[in-house]
Design a protein around this motif. Structure first.
Motif, PDB file in Angstrom:
ATOM      1  N   ALA A 226       0.944  -1.110   0.092  1.00 61.59           N
ATOM      2  CA  ALA A 226       0.135  -0.213   0.027  1.00 61.59           C
ATOM      3  C   ALA A 226       1.133   1.241  -0.002  1.00 61.59           C
ATOM      4  CB  ALA A 226      -1.019   0.057   1.078  1.00 61.59           C
ATOM      5  N   SER A 229      -1.223   4.735   0.384  1.00 58.65           N
ATOM      6  CA  SER A 229      -1.780   4.948   1.752  1.00 58.65           C
ATOM      7  C   SER A 229      -0.483   5.322   2.988  1.00 58.65           C
ATOM      8  CB  SER A 229      -2.451   3.705   2.386  1.00 58.65           C
ATOM      9  OG  SER A 229      -3.654   3.362   1.296  1.00 58.65           O
ATOM     10  N   HIS A 230       0.434   4.599   2.972  1.00 54.14           N
ATOM     11  CA  HIS A 230       1.466   4.871   3.681  1.00 54.14           C
ATOM     12  C   HIS A 230       2.230   6.080   3.575  1.00 54.14           C
ATOM     13  CE1 HIS A 230       1.397   0.897   5.949  1.00 54.14           C
ATOM     14  NE2 HIS A 230       1.501   0.307   4.934  1.00 54.14           N
ATOM     15  N   PHE A 233      -0.291   8.732   4.803  1.00 50.24           N
ATOM     16  CA  PHE A 233      -0.284   8.943   6.168  1.00 50.24           C
ATOM     17  C   PHE A 233       0.816   9.348   6.915  1.00 50.24           C
ATOM     18  CE2 PHE A 233      -0.016   6.469  10.343  1.00 50.24           C
ATOM     19  CZ  PHE A 233      -0.964   6.961  10.999  1.00 50.24           C
ATOM     20  N   THR A 267      -5.369  12.302   6.483  1.00 53.23           N
ATOM     21  CA  THR A 267      -4.824  11.316   7.730  1.00 53.23           C
ATOM     22  C   THR A 267      -5.769  10.310   8.002  1.00 53.23           C
ATOM     23  OG1 THR A 267      -3.535  13.180   8.535  1.00 53.23           O
ATOM     24  CG2 THR A 267      -3.814  11.067   9.971  1.00 53.23           C
ATOM     25  N   LEU A 269      -8.561   8.981   6.224  1.00 58.65           N
ATOM     26  CA  LEU A 269      -8.672   8.064   5.112  1.00 58.65           C
ATOM     27  C   LEU A 269      -7.310   7.384   4.748  1.00 58.65           C
ATOM     28  CD1 LEU A 269     -10.656  10.509   2.678  1.00 58.65           C
ATOM     29  CD2 LEU A 269     -11.424   8.762   4.266  1.00 58.65           C
ATOM     30  N   SER A 270      -6.279   7.851   4.775  1.00 61.07           N
ATOM     31  CA  SER A 270      -5.045   7.034   4.457  1.00 61.07           C
ATOM     32  C   SER A 270      -4.653   6.155   5.624  1.00 61.07           C
ATOM     33  CB  SER A 270      -3.799   8.029   4.123  1.00 61.07           C
ATOM     34  OG  SER A 270      -3.507   9.012   5.136  1.00 61.07           O
ATOM     35  N   SER A 272      -6.523   4.563   7.832  1.00 61.52           N
ATOM     36  CA  SER A 272      -7.328   3.410   7.776  1.00 61.52           C
ATOM     37  C   SER A 272      -6.851   2.243   6.807  1.00 61.52           C
ATOM     38  CB  SER A 272      -8.820   3.725   7.561  1.00 61.52           C
ATOM     39  OG  SER A 272      -9.073   4.292   6.175  1.00 61.52           O
ATOM     40  N   LYS A 273      -6.591   2.845   5.570  1.00 58.87           N
ATOM     41  CA  LYS A 273      -5.965   1.851   4.412  1.00 58.87           C
ATOM     42  C   LYS A 273      -4.585   1.316   4.963  1.00 58.87           C
ATOM     43  CE  LYS A 273      -9.277   2.389   1.642  1.00 58.87           C
ATOM     44  NZ  LYS A 273     -10.015   1.324   0.976  1.00 58.87           N
ATOM     45  N   ALA A 274      -3.928   2.208   5.560  1.00 53.73           N
ATOM     46  CA  ALA A 274      -2.256   1.641   6.020  1.00 53.73           C
ATOM     47  C   ALA A 274      -2.610   0.867   7.156  1.00 53.73           C
ATOM     48  CB  ALA A 274      -1.586   2.839   6.364  1.00 53.73           C
ATOM     49  N   GLU A 277      -3.641  -2.653   5.921  1.00 56.86           N
ATOM     50  CA  GLU A 277      -2.400  -3.466   5.522  1.00 56.86           C
ATOM     51  C   GLU A 277      -1.600  -4.009   6.553  1.00 56.86           C
ATOM     52  OE1 GLU A 277       1.452  -4.549   4.465  1.00 56.86           O
ATOM     53  OE2 GLU A 277       0.926  -2.477   5.650  1.00 56.86           O
TER      54      GLU A 277
END
Length: 287
Positions: A226, A229-230, A233, A267, A269-270, A272-274, A277
């Motif tokens: 990801a 996302s990382h 973030f 912060t 949205l990204s 939550s994805k990071a 992972e």
């Protein structure tokens, strides 16, 4: 005979006119009294409809003056449409009125003390002239006669009442506003001290990671699984710190809040994805 017949209607009309003209307002059984709270004092007398009292009625600070009358029209008790006691300053001509509380039987009462009098009348140099007013609709002549004089005795132990000029709307003097200076930040020495204290914790954190065996080999896996996302973030965290620095150094609150809102949304949205992972690797048994 014809002369008598012609005179009779004229005499009847003249008599009716005399009766109508004689109809007027007056009063009976008028009693004036002054009730005093002190041991001495007190007063009671009858009022006349054709002559005022010989001596002024004294009213001190603790006294209450009361008048009871029976209003009449053509000597018959009747309730008038208007019944007032008028007090007049003989020097200035200023006046005030106190209405009677009347009944259908013509009985009326008025009661007041010094606290009910205007300041201008309290400081009068002469006794106040009291006039009784009775009137109503119709052809009856109104009653308006001087019935007594009122001498106001102020309390010598208290300062004399002073007249306060009423507020009147109009042009006022110019007002020069003095604004407070803009708020200043804290001393730079204190700010630098805490900045250095925070930076000093970075080596401590890195040392703790090395001691506890932090696994940096997963960095490549995280960025490959990801990358966006990382990157967003960690970049948003650094950007938020930059916004705080700008707010401290130059920005105001209206500049800071929109920027902080946008960066905070990125912060959330990204992040939550990071974190999703990272959770997938933890569930796979990778530490």
């Amino acid at each position: 005979m014809r002369l008598l017949r012609s005179l009779v209607p004229s005499l009847i009309l003249a008599g009716a006119g005399i009766v109508t003209a004689a109809s007027s307002w007056g009063f009976d059984d008028a009693i004036i009294s002054v009730n005093s709270k002190s041991a001495v004092g007190g007063f009671k007398d009858k009022l006349s409809d054709h002559a005022p009292l010989a001596k002024p009625v004294s009213l001190s600070a603790t006294d209450t003056l009361k008048i009871i009358i029976t209003a009449t029209e053509s000597r018959k008790p009747k309730r008038p449409h208007q019944a007032f006691l008028l007090l007049r300053d003989q020097d200035t001509g200023l006046e005030t009125t106190f209405p009677f509380t009347t009944k259908e039987s013509g009985k009326g009462k008025v009661e007041f003390g010094q606290k009910d009098l205007p300041v201008q009348l309290l400081t009068s140099s002469q006794p106040l002239r009291a006039t009784l007013l009775l009137a109503s609709f119709g052809s009856a002549q109104a009653f308006s006669n001087h019935v007594f004089d009122l001498a106001v005795s102020l309390d010598a132990s208290k300062p004399a009442p002073a007249y306060e000029k009423p507020l009147r709307y109009g042009k006022l003097p110019e007002i020069n506003h003095i604004f407070r200076p803009d708020p200043q930040s804290g001393p730079k020495a204190i700010s630098l001290f805490f900045v250095l204290a925070i930076l000093a914790t970075v080596p401590v954190v890195l040392g703790a990671w090395a001691y506890l065996g932090a696994n940096l080999s997963h960095l490549s896996k995280a960025t490959s699984a990801a990358p966006i996302s990382h990157a967003l973030f960690y970049g948003s965290i650094v950007a938020m710190e930059g916004i705080f620095f700008l707010y401290y150094s130059s920005w105001n609150l209206f500049q800071t809040l929109p920027a902080a809102g946008i960066v905070g949304l990125v912060t959330f949205l990204s992040g939550s994805k990071a974190l999703s992972e990272v959770q997938s690797r933890r569930l796979a048994g990778e530490r």
